[in-house]
Design a protein around this motif. Structure first.
Motif, short mmCIF file in Angstrom:
data_model
loop_
_atom_site.label_atom_id
_atom_site.label_comp_id
_atom_site.label_asym_id
_atom_site.label_seq_id
_atom_site.Cartn_x
_atom_site.Cartn_y
_atom_site.Cartn_z
N GLY A 149 0.68 -1.29 0.07
CA GLY A 149 -0.09 -0.02 -0.05
C GLY A 149 0.72 1.22 0.10
O GLY A 149 0.24 2.38 0.21
N LEU A 150 2.08 1.20 -0.29
CA LEU A 150 3.08 2.28 -0.33
C LEU A 150 3.12 2.94 -1.58
O LEU A 150 2.81 2.17 -2.57
N PRO A 151 3.29 4.29 -1.75
CA PRO A 151 3.24 4.65 -3.09
C PRO A 151 4.66 4.26 -3.83
O PRO A 151 5.51 3.88 -3.27
N ARG A 152 4.39 4.12 -5.44
CA ARG A 152 5.34 3.54 -5.93
C ARG A 152 6.62 4.62 -6.08
O ARG A 152 6.25 5.72 -6.28
N VAL A 153 7.73 4.12 -6.09
CA VAL A 153 8.96 4.97 -6.03
C VAL A 153 9.87 4.85 -7.28
O VAL A 153 10.07 3.31 -7.49
N GLU A 154 10.19 5.73 -7.91
CA GLU A 154 11.09 5.44 -9.06
C GLU A 154 12.39 4.85 -8.60
O GLU A 154 13.07 5.37 -7.67
N CYS A 155 12.78 3.91 -9.07
CA CYS A 155 14.05 3.18 -8.80
C CYS A 155 15.21 3.99 -9.49
O CYS A 155 15.38 4.02 -10.56
N SER A 156 16.36 4.06 -8.60
CA SER A 156 17.67 4.46 -9.25
C SER A 156 18.42 2.98 -9.68
O SER A 156 18.05 2.18 -9.59
N SER A 157 19.69 3.44 -10.13
CA SER A 157 20.39 2.46 -10.49
C SER A 157 21.07 1.48 -9.39
O SER A 157 21.73 0.56 -9.52
N THR A 158 21.19 2.29 -8.06
CA THR A 158 21.62 1.52 -6.90
C THR A 158 20.66 1.79 -5.92
O THR A 158 19.87 2.40 -5.66
N THR A 165 28.80 4.88 10.36
CA THR A 165 29.78 4.95 9.54
C THR A 165 29.86 3.95 8.33
O THR A 165 30.63 3.90 7.50
N LEU A 166 28.90 2.91 8.46
CA LEU A 166 28.81 1.92 7.70
C LEU A 166 27.86 2.41 6.44
O LEU A 166 26.68 2.76 6.54
N SER A 167 28.05 2.05 5.00
CA SER A 167 27.27 2.38 4.10
C SER A 167 27.64 1.48 2.79
O SER A 167 28.58 0.95 2.62
N ILE A 168 26.59 0.88 2.22
CA ILE A 168 26.37 -0.28 1.49
C ILE A 168 25.66 -0.07 0.07
O ILE A 168 24.77 0.65 0.25
N ARG A 169 26.34 0.02 -1.07
CA ARG A 169 25.57 0.38 -2.32
C ARG A 169 25.45 -1.12 -3.18
O ARG A 169 26.56 -1.55 -3.16
N LEU A 170 24.17 -1.19 -3.61
CA LEU A 170 23.97 -2.31 -4.30
C LEU A 170 23.36 -2.21 -5.73
O LEU A 170 22.79 -1.16 -5.67
#
Length: 108
Positions: free
Chosen positions: A68-77, A84-89
């Motif tokens: 039921g959440l609004p659709r969000v445009e997806c980015s490439s990551t 301090t921890l950051s992860i990109r997929l």
């Protein structure tokens, strides 16, 4: 030597004994070394089963469905950050990989 170290008990009995020993040890207030010596236990075995017992006692993190959440445009990551921890997929990461990464990420 404690009965738990004998070979004539089943694996299930051994596990049950270690659970009882672990609970007794944790409530004793003694050091693992002192407790092991006093009860005829192998010190490294006590540490292993205490660690295993504690892992079983941690609450399980589960996922909830986001409906039921609004659709969000997806980015490439996909980016996850905490402290301090950051992860990109990549956005096309498999669900199995994403689940494994999230479980590890939430454990931090």
């Amino acid at each position: 030597m404690h009965r738990v170290h004998t070979t004539n008990i089943s694996r299930a009995e051994r596990r049950s004994l270690w659970d009882e020993i672990t609970q007794d040890y944790l409530s004793s207030g003694e050091s693992a070394r002192d407790y092991s010596e006093r009860h005829g236990l192998k010190y490294d075995h006590l540490n292993y089963y205490v660690s295993s017992y504690r892992r079983k006692q941690k609450p399980v993190t589960s996922f909830i469905a986001l409906e039921g959440l609004p659709r969000v445009e997806c980015s490439s990551t996909i980016e996850l950050s905490t402290g301090t921890l950051s992860i990109r997929l990549p956005s096309n990461v498999s669900l199995l990989t994403l689940e494994a990464v999230l479980k590890r990420f939430l454990a931090c």
